[in-house]
Motif scaffolding. Structure first.
Motif, PDB file in Angstrom:
ATOM      1  N   GLU A  43       0.829  -1.206   0.000  1.00  0.00           N
ATOM      2  CA  GLU A  43       0.000   0.000   0.000  1.00  0.00           C
ATOM      3  C   GLU A  43       0.864   1.258   0.000  1.00  0.00           C
ATOM      4  O   GLU A  43       0.515   2.257  -0.607  1.00  0.00           O
ATOM      5  N   ARG A  44       2.003   1.189   0.661  1.00  0.00           N
ATOM      6  CA  ARG A  44       2.922   2.339   0.707  1.00  0.00           C
ATOM      7  C   ARG A  44       3.443   2.655  -0.691  1.00  0.00           C
ATOM      8  O   ARG A  44       3.695   3.812  -1.024  1.00  0.00           O
ATOM      9  N   LEU A  45       3.582   1.626  -1.543  1.00  0.00           N
ATOM     10  CA  LEU A  45       4.040   1.866  -2.912  1.00  0.00           C
ATOM     11  C   LEU A  45       3.093   2.795  -3.667  1.00  0.00           C
ATOM     12  O   LEU A  45       3.520   3.505  -4.579  1.00  0.00           O
ATOM     13  N   ALA A  46       1.821   2.798  -3.290  1.00  0.00           N
ATOM     14  CA  ALA A  46       0.851   3.675  -3.949  1.00  0.00           C
ATOM     15  C   ALA A  46       1.228   5.146  -3.767  1.00  0.00           C
ATOM     16  O   ALA A  46       0.863   5.983  -4.594  1.00  0.00           O
ATOM     17  N   ASP A  47       1.977   5.459  -2.714  1.00  0.00           N
ATOM     18  CA  ASP A  47       2.400   6.846  -2.485  1.00  0.00           C
ATOM     19  C   ASP A  47       3.287   7.350  -3.625  1.00  0.00           C
ATOM     20  O   ASP A  47       3.295   8.537  -3.926  1.00  0.00           O
ATOM     21  N   ALA A  48       4.044   6.445  -4.241  1.00  0.00           N
ATOM     22  CA  ALA A  48       4.941   6.849  -5.333  1.00  0.00           C
ATOM     23  C   ALA A  48       4.157   7.256  -6.580  1.00  0.00           C
ATOM     24  O   ALA A  48       4.674   7.984  -7.418  1.00  0.00           O
ATOM     25  N   HIS A  56      10.501   9.050  -5.610  1.00  0.00           N
ATOM     26  CA  HIS A  56      10.267   7.612  -5.518  1.00  0.00           C
ATOM     27  C   HIS A  56      11.258   6.906  -4.606  1.00  0.00           C
ATOM     28  O   HIS A  56      10.895   5.954  -3.916  1.00  0.00           O
ATOM     29  N   LEU A  57      12.498   7.347  -4.605  1.00  0.00           N
ATOM     30  CA  LEU A  57      13.540   6.668  -3.852  1.00  0.00           C
ATOM     31  C   LEU A  57      13.173   6.527  -2.377  1.00  0.00           C
ATOM     32  O   LEU A  57      13.324   5.453  -1.793  1.00  0.00           O
ATOM     33  N   GLU A  58      12.684   7.582  -1.777  1.00  0.00           N
ATOM     34  CA  GLU A  58      12.318   7.537  -0.358  1.00  0.00           C
ATOM     35  C   GLU A  58      11.244   6.479  -0.106  1.00  0.00           C
ATOM     36  O   GLU A  58      11.323   5.719   0.851  1.00  0.00           O
ATOM     37  N   VAL A  59      10.245   6.418  -0.980  1.00  0.00           N
ATOM     38  CA  VAL A  59       9.171   5.427  -0.831  1.00  0.00           C
ATOM     39  C   VAL A  59       9.737   4.027  -0.995  1.00  0.00           C
ATOM     40  O   VAL A  59       9.471   3.132  -0.185  1.00  0.00           O
ATOM     41  N   TYR A  60      10.552   3.798  -2.031  1.00  0.00           N
ATOM     42  CA  TYR A  60      11.103   2.466  -2.278  1.00  0.00           C
ATOM     43  C   TYR A  60      11.992   2.010  -1.135  1.00  0.00           C
ATOM     44  O   TYR A  60      11.955   0.846  -0.733  1.00  0.00           O
ATOM     45  N   GLU A  61      12.805   2.923  -0.592  1.00  0.00           N
ATOM     46  CA  GLU A  61      13.668   2.557   0.531  1.00  0.00           C
ATOM     47  C   GLU A  61      12.837   2.219   1.768  1.00  0.00           C
ATOM     48  O   GLU A  61      13.163   1.277   2.498  1.00  0.00           O
ATOM     49  N   ASP A  62      11.771   2.956   1.994  1.00  0.00           N
ATOM     50  CA  ASP A  62      10.894   2.692   3.126  1.00  0.00           C
ATOM     51  C   ASP A  62      10.241   1.312   2.985  1.00  0.00           C
ATOM     52  O   ASP A  62      10.209   0.527   3.940  1.00  0.00           O
ATOM     53  N   VAL A  63       9.741   1.007   1.796  1.00  0.00           N
ATOM     54  CA  VAL A  63       9.110  -0.295   1.558  1.00  0.00           C
ATOM     55  C   VAL A  63      10.144  -1.410   1.691  1.00  0.00           C
ATOM     56  O   VAL A  63       9.883  -2.448   2.315  1.00  0.00           O
TER      57      VAL A  63
END
Length: 88
Positions: A43-48, A56-63
């Motif tokens: 679901e967090r990927l939807a933020d990107a 995108h990098l921040e979201v991908y690293e978080d996931v």
């Protein structure tokens, strides 16, 4: 050399300047796995979907961090139940 743009031939469509598209969802379906930690990451990927590429990098690293934690939890030894009493 002249700074004046030549006129388009009569009847030709005017040339439009480049205008990058706004961020848009890719439409990739995210299917729930049944594992709460993994599903939260999906679901967090939807933020990107709503961020420009440099966000995108921040979201991908978080996931990625969350998925690693979920995998690490699978390798952890289960703790004995507090209600378990060993009788000898």
């Amino acid at each position: 050399m002249s700074d004046v743009m030549p006129e388009a031939p009569e009847g030709a469509a005017p040339v439009e300047s480049y205008d990058p598209a706004a961020p848009a969802p890719l439409g990739v379906p995210r299917v729930p796995t049944g594992h709460p930690g993994v599903d939260a990451g999906l679901e967090r990927l939807a933020d990107a979907d709503h961020l420009p590429a440099d966000g995108h990098l921040e979201v991908y690293e978080d996931v990625h961090r969350g998925l690693r934690e979920a995998l690490d939890a699978l390798d952890a030894r289960p703790q004995p139940s507090p209600s378990y009493e060993h009788r000898s």
